[in-house]
Design an enzyme around this catalytic site. Structure first.
Site, mmCIF file in Angstrom:
data_model
loop_
_atom_site.group_PDB
_atom_site.id
_atom_site.type_symbol
_atom_site.label_atom_id
_atom_site.label_comp_id
_atom_site.label_asym_id
_atom_site.label_seq_id
_atom_site.Cartn_x
_atom_site.Cartn_y
_atom_site.Cartn_z
ATOM 1 N N ASP A 144 0.801 -0.936 0.401
ATOM 2 C CA ASP A 144 0.197 0.071 -0.046
ATOM 3 C C ASP A 144 0.856 1.066 0.341
ATOM 4 O O ASP A 144 1.304 1.420 -0.829
ATOM 5 C CB ASP A 144 -0.659 -0.046 1.257
ATOM 6 C CG ASP A 144 -2.483 0.543 0.755
ATOM 7 O OD1 ASP A 144 -2.075 1.600 0.189
ATOM 8 O OD2 ASP A 144 -3.568 -0.156 0.700
ATOM 9 N N HIS A 182 -3.465 6.383 3.808
ATOM 10 C CA HIS A 182 -4.526 4.900 3.474
ATOM 11 C C HIS A 182 -3.633 3.462 3.602
ATOM 12 O O HIS A 182 -4.764 2.518 3.998
ATOM 13 C CB HIS A 182 -4.236 5.076 1.481
ATOM 14 C CG HIS A 182 -5.022 3.243 1.178
ATOM 15 N ND1 HIS A 182 -4.872 2.005 0.415
ATOM 16 C CD2 HIS A 182 -6.753 3.760 0.337
ATOM 17 C CE1 HIS A 182 -6.286 2.069 0.176
ATOM 18 N NE2 HIS A 182 -7.098 2.620 -0.238
ATOM 19 N N ASN A 293 -13.801 0.100 -7.159
ATOM 20 C CA ASN A 293 -14.877 0.838 -6.513
ATOM 21 C C ASN A 293 -15.492 1.689 -8.180
ATOM 22 O O ASN A 293 -16.031 2.666 -8.381
ATOM 23 C CB ASN A 293 -14.657 1.830 -5.926
ATOM 24 C CG ASN A 293 -14.156 1.678 -4.324
ATOM 25 O OD1 ASN A 293 -14.025 0.387 -4.558
ATOM 26 N ND2 ASN A 293 -13.385 2.731 -3.878
ATOM 27 N N SER A 353 -11.450 -0.954 -0.696
ATOM 28 C CA SER A 353 -10.148 -1.244 -0.177
ATOM 29 C C SER A 353 -9.678 -2.019 1.521
ATOM 30 O O SER A 353 -9.029 -1.678 2.079
ATOM 31 C CB SER A 353 -9.405 0.226 -0.407
ATOM 32 O OG SER A 353 -8.578 0.236 -1.506
#
Ligand code: CA
Ligand code: CA
Ligand code: CA
Ligand code: CA
Ligand code: CA
Ligand code: CA
Length: 426
Positions: A144, A182, A293, A353
């Site tokens: 990430d 994130h 998404n 996520s």
């Protein structure tokens, strides 16, 4: 570096661009992933006006930048198996409903609350059997934007961090520090600590490898994802199979991650990434990815690969939001999820996520419980497994079936249930 113009475009525009063009505006250079064999001589890259950015340590690839017109020539060079263009990957984050908190006074931490997603998958009941601790053998690699390495609700579970950004491998703490948020949020969903403060993750005693492959804007290169997967397999000691017994995942003599959590995606199907995933899968690593998404009928890459568990999002009413890509294998909470955030703070985010690490955490609980009981781990299994002798089989048969009866494209096999999954082992 990425095209500066691309980096400042709004996210929507970037999605349209991703996978279509990757050439930089300043020059006619392109970034490529070259698969090579032992006959390959690197000097051919230089001779064609290019430069080497990174070399694979496990996978036979070279990441290079070279003039657009040299690509075809290089593809014909001795020892070149394949040349393909690098592509952009992005994290799947919805807009935070509330501005993420900055914790100026680090001496104060909020009292611990159980996020609704942890409660929904009954993780707290699973901890009676396992909380993810397994003698230092079971690790979850979170690929990430890095991690807030000294976050008080994460720090003790962070076993290792590494950055592979732009092909440069660095284990310096500053290199893998999260400057986006994130990565810290995803890591907290997997493994925030069960203590007095903040939140708690699905597997609150599992070890985390924070692998930074995405930049501060939440986007990065597929080639860096490949290098990140390599780091998850090599582990902190930098060796794939130290005792040479052919066992990688679940071997106490090795330090490979047993689970790789991937809350990002790309519209591009890059063969070198798929081959890296196939290899990690063959070593017994559970690969989990966010479905995306975009409200599409199929998951994006790498979730779309059959070796990878594609995870879609559900909300507090068990509904699948319109933006969660369909065609998933499993569902998990992904709307209004509270988790850890940089500056020792906490934030609420939505996206597939956030769903992905719920499944990564349950996979880690399964492997930890199994390892503690039998001294070995379960095989990963396949999409169609319906037995309790593989990780995916257990996840499928214990998921809460919603929507149309049995498997359906909206929920997959259903919402994961940590408690029921671990009961299959105990
Ligand atoms: Ca391990
Ligand atoms: Ca911090
Ligand atoms: Ca906590
Ligand atoms: Ca190793
Ligand atoms: Ca071994
Ligand atoms: Ca169903």
């Amino acid at each position: 570096m990425r095209n500066k113009k691309l980096a400042v475009l709004p996210v929507a525009a970037l999605i349209l661009i991703a996978g279509v063009t990757i050439s930089t505006a300043e020059t006619d250079n392109v970034r490529v992933i070259i698969k090579v064999d032992e006959k390959f001589d690197e000097s051919v890259i230089l001779a064609n006006g290019g430069k080497v950015l990174a070399r694979g340590k496990i996978f036979p690839i070279i990441v290079a930048e070279l003039p657009d017109k040299a690509v075809e020539k290089l593809a014909k060079a001795k020892g070149v198996v394949r040349v393909e263009k690098d592509a952009i990957v992005e994290v799947f984050k919805g807009k935070p409903p509330s501005p993420p908190g900055k914790n100026k006074d680090k001496s104060t931490q909020p009292p611990q609350e159980i996020p609704w997603g942890i409660d929904r998958i009954n993780a707290t009941e699973a901890w009676i059997i396992s909380n993810g601790s397994a003698n230092g053998v079971i690790e979850v690699a979170v690929i990430d934007t890095g991690i807030d390495r000294d976050h008080p609700d994460l720090e003790n579970n962070l076993a290792w961090g590494v950055s592979v950004l732009n092909g440069r491998i660095s284990t310096k703490p500053n290199a893998y520090q999260d400057r986006n948020g994130h990565g810290t949020h995803v890591a907290g969903i997997v493994a925030a600590i069960n203590n007095e403060i903040g939140v708690v993750g699905v597997a609150p005693a599992v070890e985390i490898y924070a692998i930074k492959a995405l930049g501060n804007d939440g986007s990065g290169w597929v080639s860096d994802i490949i290098l990140g997967i390599e780091q998850a397999l090599l582990g902190p000691d930098g060796v794939l199979d130290k005792d040479g017994d052919g066992v990688i995942a679940g071997d106490p003599e090795d330090d490979a991650a047993e689970v790789i959590s991937m809350s990002f995606g790309s519209s591009s199907d890059v063969t070198s990434l798929h081959e890296a995933i196939i290899e990690a899968y063959s070593y017994g690593v559970v690969l989990v990815a966010a479905s995306g998404n975009e409200g599409a009928s199929t998951p994006s890459y790498p979730a779309a690969y059959e070796e990878v568990i594609a995870v879609g999002a559900t909300n507090m009413s068990d509904a699948v939001p319109s933006w969660s890509n369909r065609g998933v294998e499993l569902s998990a909470p992904g709307v209004d999820i509270l988790s850890t955030y940089p500056d020792d703070s906490y934030a609420t985010l939505s996206g597939t996520s956030m769903a992905c690490p719920h499944v990564s955490g349950v996979a880690a609980l399964i492997q930890a419980a199994y390892y503690n009981k039998y001294g070995t781990i379960l095989p990963v299994g396949s999409f169609s497994d319906a037995s309790n002798s593989t990780v995916r089989g257990i996840l499928h048969i214990t998921a809460e079936d919603l929507g149309n009866e049995g498997y359906d494209a909206e929920y997959g096999y259903g919402i994961v249930r940590a408690d029921l999954a671990l009961k299959e082992i105990s």
